[in-house]
Enzyme design. Structure first.
Site, PDB file in Angstrom:
ATOM      1  CD  GLU A 103      -1.606  -2.202   2.011  1.00 27.31           C
ATOM      2  OE1 GLU A 103      -0.670  -2.148   2.827  1.00 27.31           O
ATOM      3  OE2 GLU A 103      -2.211  -3.252   1.735  1.00 27.31           O
ATOM      4  CE1 TYR A 115       7.479   0.737  -3.328  1.00 26.36           C
ATOM      5  CE2 TYR A 115       5.447   1.946  -2.983  1.00 26.36           C
ATOM      6  CZ  TYR A 115       6.648   1.472  -2.517  1.00 26.36           C
ATOM      7  OH  TYR A 115       7.029   1.729  -1.220  1.00 26.36           O
TER       8      TYR A 115
HETATM    9  C1  LIG Z   1      10.278   5.779  -1.523  1.00 27.76           C
HETATM   10  C2  LIG Z   1      11.754   5.443  -1.344  1.00 27.76           C
HETATM   11  C3  LIG Z   1      11.900   4.125  -0.612  1.00 27.76           C
HETATM   12  C4  LIG Z   1      12.371   5.322  -2.751  1.00 27.76           C
HETATM   13  O1  LIG Z   1      13.747   5.003  -2.623  1.00 27.76           O
HETATM   14  P1  LIG Z   1      14.825   5.848  -3.432  1.00 27.76           P
HETATM   15  O2  LIG Z   1      16.161   5.235  -3.183  1.00 27.76           O
HETATM   16  O3  LIG Z   1      14.671   7.283  -3.086  1.00 27.76           O
HETATM   17  O4  LIG Z   1      14.344   5.580  -4.912  1.00 27.76           O
HETATM   18  P2  LIG Z   1      15.238   5.350  -6.223  1.00 27.76           P
HETATM   19  O5  LIG Z   1      16.412   6.264  -6.217  1.00 27.76           O
HETATM   20  O6  LIG Z   1      15.528   3.893  -6.334  1.00 27.76           O
HETATM   21  O7  LIG Z   1      14.192   5.853  -7.316  1.00 27.76           O
HETATM   22  C5  LIG Z   1      13.752   5.079  -8.398  1.00 27.76           C
HETATM   23  C6  LIG Z   1      12.659   5.829  -9.111  1.00 27.76           C
HETATM   24  O8  LIG Z   1      11.521   5.986  -8.272  1.00 27.76           O
HETATM   25  C7  LIG Z   1      10.943   7.295  -8.475  1.00 27.76           C
HETATM   26  N1  LIG Z   1      11.120   8.114  -7.276  1.00 27.76           N
HETATM   27  C8  LIG Z   1      11.657   7.700  -6.105  1.00 27.76           C
HETATM   28  N2  LIG Z   1      11.606   8.707  -5.197  1.00 27.76           N
HETATM   29  C9  LIG Z   1      11.023   9.750  -5.808  1.00 27.76           C
HETATM   30  C10 LIG Z   1      10.686  11.071  -5.388  1.00 27.76           C
HETATM   31  N3  LIG Z   1      10.927  11.519  -4.142  1.00 27.76           N
HETATM   32  N4  LIG Z   1      10.088  11.878  -6.256  1.00 27.76           N
HETATM   33  C11 LIG Z   1       9.813  11.465  -7.511  1.00 27.76           C
HETATM   34  N5  LIG Z   1      10.121  10.217  -7.989  1.00 27.76           N
HETATM   35  C12 LIG Z   1      10.714   9.379  -7.132  1.00 27.76           C
HETATM   36  C13 LIG Z   1      11.676   7.900  -9.634  1.00 27.76           C
HETATM   37  O9  LIG Z   1      11.008   7.499 -10.802  1.00 27.76           O
HETATM   38  C14 LIG Z   1      13.029   7.236  -9.502  1.00 27.76           C
HETATM   39  O10 LIG Z   1      13.746   7.185 -10.704  1.00 27.76           O
HETATM   40  P3  LIG Z   1      14.705   8.447 -11.102  1.00 27.76           P
HETATM   41  O11 LIG Z   1      15.490   8.828  -9.863  1.00 27.76           O
HETATM   42  O12 LIG Z   1      15.535   7.872 -12.200  1.00 27.76           O
HETATM   43  O13 LIG Z   1      13.779   9.528 -11.523  1.00 27.76           O
HETATM   44  C15 LIG Z   1      12.526   6.547  -0.578  1.00 27.76           C
HETATM   45  O14 LIG Z   1      12.432   7.743  -1.287  1.00 27.76           O
HETATM   46  C16 LIG Z   1      12.035   6.759   0.834  1.00 27.76           C
HETATM   47  O15 LIG Z   1      12.571   6.194   1.777  1.00 27.76           O
HETATM   48  N6  LIG Z   1      11.009   7.624   0.998  1.00 27.76           N
HETATM   49  C17 LIG Z   1      10.452   7.903   2.335  1.00 27.76           C
HETATM   50  C18 LIG Z   1       9.724   6.711   2.926  1.00 27.76           C
HETATM   51  C19 LIG Z   1       8.641   6.207   1.994  1.00 27.76           C
HETATM   52  O16 LIG Z   1       7.924   6.987   1.378  1.00 27.76           O
HETATM   53  N7  LIG Z   1       8.534   4.881   1.912  1.00 27.76           N
HETATM   54  C20 LIG Z   1       7.541   4.220   1.071  1.00 27.76           C
HETATM   55  C21 LIG Z   1       6.259   4.067   1.807  1.00 27.76           C
HETATM   56  S1  LIG Z   1       5.043   3.209   0.794  1.00 27.76           S
END
Ligand SMILES: CC(C)(COP(=O)(O)OP(=O)(O)OC[C@H]1O[C@@H](n2cnc3c(N)ncnc32)[C@H](O)[C@@H]1OP(=O)(O)O)[C@@H](O)C(=O)NCCC(=O)NCCS
Length: 147
Positions: A103, A115
């Protein structure tokens, strides 16, 4: 060097620093501890003994569920979330999961995009699923078939 390994009880302090910094409604240490105790796949991503992020997966009766995934704010958008998600999906496959569900808050566009890039599809919507700073917030339910 960055690697992914199982979360241990003694990691929970470091995990909670990230959880409290990133989440408005953080999990408690007890939730992480229970997930370890019941044998869920609880992983930390670390670099030189520093925890940069973590992800948790449960698998029951062929159904996987991503319970939590989180990266330190300064280590987001560096591909680490993708790496952690791919690790959890591999574990789900090893544990004979046919489908993995998760979710995401409707406001969490970044996680939603991650995702979708990993092949998850929208399969549902849960109204008022999460607490939010303004009341409640809906969840989008996504699923990925591993078959
Ligand atoms: C969500 C989360 C786990 C993603 O991990 P991440 O290491 O930042 O993501 P990645 O670098 O692997 O990103 C892969 C792709 O996802 C998308 N993406 C990830 N974070 C994003 C952001 N903040 N804004 C927009 N796109 C995003 C993009 O398409 C990205 O590709 P790009 O960087 O080439 O544009 C991380 O940002 C996080 O910890 N966020 C806070 C906690 C959270 O929201 N957890 C998920 C709860 S459901």
């Amino acid at each position: 060097m960055i690697n992914i390994r199982p979360m241990r009880e003694e990691d929970i302090g470091g995990v909670m620093i990230i959880e409290n910094e990133v989440c408005d409604f953080p999990w408690t240490p007890g939730i992480f501890s229970d997930c370890i105790k019941v044998g869920y796949t609880c992983s930390v991503l670390e670099e030189n003994d520093e925890i940069l992020g973590y992800g948790l997966l449960s698998v029951t009766a062929g159904e996987g569920h991503i319970l939590n995934i989180c990266l330190q704010p300064k280590r987001q958008r560096q591909g680490l979330g993708t790496r952690l998600m791919k690790h959890l999906l591999e574990q789900a496959q090893i544990l004979k999961s046919d489908t993995v569900y998760l979710e995401v808050r409707v406001s969490n566009k970044g996680a939603y995009d991650l995702y979708r890039k990993l092949g998850f599809n929208v399969v549902g919507h849960r109204k008022d699923y999460y607490p939010s700073t303004t009341g409640r917030e809906d969840a989008i339910v996504l699923a990925k078939s591993l078959k």
